[in-house]
Design a protein around this motif. Structure first.
Motif, PDB file in Angstrom:
ATOM      1  N   ALA A 141       0.843  -1.207   0.000  1.00 53.86           N
ATOM      2  CA  ALA A 141       0.000   0.000   0.000  1.00 53.86           C
ATOM      3  C   ALA A 141       0.876   1.255   0.000  1.00 53.86           C
ATOM      4  O   ALA A 141       1.787   1.392   0.814  1.00 53.86           O
ATOM      5  N   SER A 142       0.587   2.164  -0.901  1.00 58.14           N
ATOM      6  CA  SER A 142       1.415   3.368  -1.026  1.00 58.14           C
ATOM      7  C   SER A 142       1.463   4.172   0.270  1.00 58.14           C
ATOM      8  O   SER A 142       2.522   4.710   0.625  1.00 58.14           O
ATOM      9  N   SER A 143       0.352   4.280   0.994  1.00 60.63           N
ATOM     10  CA  SER A 143       0.362   5.066   2.238  1.00 60.63           C
ATOM     11  C   SER A 143       1.363   4.482   3.233  1.00 60.63           C
ATOM     12  O   SER A 143       2.036   5.222   3.954  1.00 60.63           O
TER      13      SER A 143
ATOM     14  N   GLY B 168      -9.812   1.373  -5.599  1.00 60.52           N
ATOM     15  CA  GLY B 168      -9.603   1.089  -4.181  1.00 60.52           C
ATOM     16  C   GLY B 168      -8.936  -0.250  -3.985  1.00 60.52           C
ATOM     17  O   GLY B 168      -8.379  -0.820  -4.933  1.00 60.52           O
ATOM     18  N   TYR B 169      -8.999  -0.758  -2.750  1.00 59.65           N
ATOM     19  CA  TYR B 169      -8.465  -2.082  -2.434  1.00 59.65           C
ATOM     20  C   TYR B 169      -9.611  -3.096  -2.372  1.00 59.65           C
ATOM     21  O   TYR B 169     -10.749  -2.760  -2.065  1.00 59.65           O
ATOM     22  N   TYR B 170      -9.248  -4.367  -2.614  1.00 61.73           N
ATOM     23  CA  TYR B 170     -10.247  -5.431  -2.761  1.00 61.73           C
ATOM     24  C   TYR B 170     -11.258  -5.518  -1.622  1.00 61.73           C
ATOM     25  O   TYR B 170     -12.421  -5.815  -1.831  1.00 61.73           O
TER      26      TYR B 170
ATOM     27  N   GLY C 148      -7.971  -0.571 -10.418  1.00 58.27           N
ATOM     28  CA  GLY C 148      -6.529  -0.718 -10.599  1.00 58.27           C
ATOM     29  C   GLY C 148      -6.014  -1.953  -9.896  1.00 58.27           C
ATOM     30  O   GLY C 148      -6.785  -2.832  -9.475  1.00 58.27           O
ATOM     31  N   ASP C 149      -4.697  -2.005  -9.731  1.00 55.84           N
ATOM     32  CA  ASP C 149      -4.048  -3.188  -9.162  1.00 55.84           C
ATOM     33  C   ASP C 149      -4.548  -3.551  -7.758  1.00 55.84           C
ATOM     34  O   ASP C 149      -4.477  -4.702  -7.356  1.00 55.84           O
ATOM     35  N   GLY C 150      -5.084  -2.574  -7.033  1.00 61.19           N
ATOM     36  CA  GLY C 150      -5.577  -2.825  -5.672  1.00 61.19           C
ATOM     37  C   GLY C 150      -6.710  -3.834  -5.589  1.00 61.19           C
ATOM     38  O   GLY C 150      -7.076  -4.300  -4.515  1.00 61.19           O
TER      39      GLY C 150
ATOM     40  N   SER D 191       4.150  -0.516  -4.656  1.00 64.14           N
ATOM     41  CA  SER D 191       3.489   0.773  -4.399  1.00 64.14           C
ATOM     42  C   SER D 191       3.611   1.643  -5.639  1.00 64.14           C
ATOM     43  O   SER D 191       4.707   1.902  -6.114  1.00 64.14           O
ATOM     44  N   THR D 192       2.480   2.107  -6.138  1.00 57.95           N
ATOM     45  CA  THR D 192       2.476   2.784  -7.429  1.00 57.95           C
ATOM     46  C   THR D 192       2.315   4.301  -7.340  1.00 57.95           C
ATOM     47  O   THR D 192       2.428   4.990  -8.351  1.00 57.95           O
ATOM     48  N   ASN D 193       2.038   4.831  -6.144  1.00 53.00           N
ATOM     49  CA  ASN D 193       1.889   6.288  -6.041  1.00 53.00           C
ATOM     50  C   ASN D 193       3.230   6.965  -6.329  1.00 53.00           C
ATOM     51  O   ASN D 193       4.249   6.596  -5.749  1.00 53.00           O
TER      52      ASN D 193
HETATM   53  N1  PHE Z   1      -0.420  -0.220  -6.152  1.00 48.56           N
HETATM   54  C1  PHE Z   1      -1.085  -0.326  -4.888  1.00 48.56           C
HETATM   55  C2  PHE Z   1      -0.651   0.850  -4.016  1.00 48.56           C
HETATM   56  O1  PHE Z   1       0.266   1.512  -4.348  1.00 48.56           O
HETATM   57  C3  PHE Z   1      -0.766  -1.622  -4.204  1.00 48.56           C
HETATM   58  C4  PHE Z   1      -1.035  -2.875  -4.978  1.00 48.56           C
HETATM   59  C5  PHE Z   1      -0.164  -3.306  -5.974  1.00 48.56           C
HETATM   60  C6  PHE Z   1      -2.151  -3.642  -4.736  1.00 48.56           C
HETATM   61  C7  PHE Z   1      -0.417  -4.470  -6.730  1.00 48.56           C
HETATM   62  C8  PHE Z   1      -2.399  -4.795  -5.453  1.00 48.56           C
HETATM   63  C9  PHE Z   1      -1.550  -5.210  -6.481  1.00 48.56           C
HETATM   64  O2  PHE Z   1      -1.200   1.133  -2.999  1.00 48.56           O
END
Ligand code: PHE
Length: 366
Positions: free
Chosen positions: A93-95, A216-218, A240-242, A116-118
């Motif tokens: 998680a980016s945070s 968001g997250y799953y 997204g990936d979350g 983390s993609t932020n």
């Molecule tokens: N990219 C999300 C983030 O930065 C984290 C994440 C990456 C979640 C890949 C699931 C799969 O918070």
């Protein structure tokens, strides 16, 4: 490796190199931390079986941050001051990565976040790296897919206002979707951990969107999908990936069918290198198919090991310089070359959700 691993005592001494890992092994993002744990464990197992690094065995000290940024930051302090690790892997998680990066940068200990993609994470300083793409690209990917593949004209957004990741993706998506000629009908917010999204979804329904972007997250997205369908919102959801978790299907059930999300990797990739990783991971994890977190964490650990081999010594500055030189590294979630801002530039995949699983739709290059 048990999901509850708190690291435990690792053998210290002259014959080992100690790495640190921080992950969400419990809490709302637990599948992220557990998948990452398993990916890192596999990379270390392989490196040790091949004789270790610099004539030493690799060990990893793991802390569970319970999906909380404050805990993640404290874990970094412990890893540096007590465990004397040479390098830190994490978070997802980016945070949480943002909170960790502050401490790692101040101490001059290199940190590699797998996933983390932020964009602001690696901006914390020259010790902070990532092996994944960043959200200005990820947001563009789904905006382009929504416009060009799904041919949507009007889309609403529902963001998690407690997540740097979700806020960042919302901003990029809104901008790119508009640039591509689409209209954002409205943006609503929730806070991570909420369980009732009906007010926001009702407001969104009034704007008559043709799709809803939910970055968001799953744990929240699954519930949002169910409540959206209950309220008669039948349009596709996009994220997204979350979203990447087995739990998404458990929480969302058939409500999540017909949705799309961007991700780092697809297990459908026929590349023999990827298929070998999947087979090895399954063998170690009761047949579980690795998700993107597992793949990226495996890649991050291997990039770290590669730098440990190339560096003149294992001091912070030497390791930092070696990681920065990572070029054309064959990861299972794409080839990794780190740019001047310590980010990897890579393609993204779009996956479709149906019948309790994801399937590959397309790849979008930077
Ligand atoms: N990219 C999300 C983030 O930065 C984290 C994440 C990456 C979640 C890949 C699931 C799969 O918070």
């Amino acid at each position: 490796v048990p999901a509850t691993a708190q690291g435990g005592p690792v053998p210290a001494g002259d014959d080992v190199i100690v790495l640190g890992e921080v992950g969400a092994l419990t809490g709302g993002q637990a599948t992220f931390g557990i998948s990452s744990r398993n990916g890192i464990a596999l990379a270390l197992k392989e490196a040790n079986a091949a004789g270790g690094v610099r004539g030493k065995k690799l060990v990893v000290r793991v802390y569970d941050d319970q999906s909380k940024p404050e805990e993640a930051a404290q874990a970094v302090t412990r890893l540096i001051t007590q465990d004397k690790v040479v390098l830190i892997l994490g978070e997802v998680a980016s945070s949480s990565s943002l909170a960790m990066a502050e401490k790692a940068q101040a101490a001059g200990v290199p940190m590699i976040t797998p996933s983390s993609t932020n964009p602001t994470v690696t901006e914390k300083g020259d010790n902070i790296f990532r092996v994944c793409f960043i959200d200005p690209f990820q947001g563009f990917v789904m905006a382009k897919f929504a416009r060009e593949n799904l041919k949507l004209n009007k889309v609403a957004v529902l963001q998690d206002n407690k997540s740097a990741y979700s806020i960042g993706l919302t901003e990029v998506f809104r901008q790119k979707f508009a640039e591509l000629g689409g209209k954002i009908t409205g943006t609503e917010s929730y806070s991570q951990g909420d369980t009732d999204y009906r007010a926001q979804l009702t407001a969104i329904k009034k704007t008559q969107p043709e799709g809803i972007y939910v970055p968001g997250y799953y744990s929240e997205v699954g519930v949002i999908a169910r409540q959206a369908r209950e309220l008669g919102l039948k349009v596709p959801l996009m994220g997204g990936d979350g979203w990447d978790s087995e739990k998404l299907f458990e929480l969302g059930g058939s409500a999540i069918d017909g949705s799309y999300f961007s991700n780092h990797y697809s297990p459908d990739n026929p590349d023999p290198r990827v298929q070998k990783f999947i087979a090895d991971y399954k063998a170690d994890n009761n047949g579980a198919v690795p998700d993107a977190l597992a793949a990226l964490a495996y890649d991050a650990a291997r990039v770290a090991i590669d730098a440990l081999k190339r560096a003149p010594d294992t001091s912070g500055p030497a390791l930092r310089a070696a990681i920065a030189q990572t070029k054309d590294f064959p990861g299972v979630a794409g080839v990794i070359t780190l740019d001047a801002k310590r980010n990897a530039v890579k393609s993204a995949v779009v996956l479709k959700v149906a019948d309790g699983k994801t399937s590959y739709v397309t790849t979008i290059a930077p």
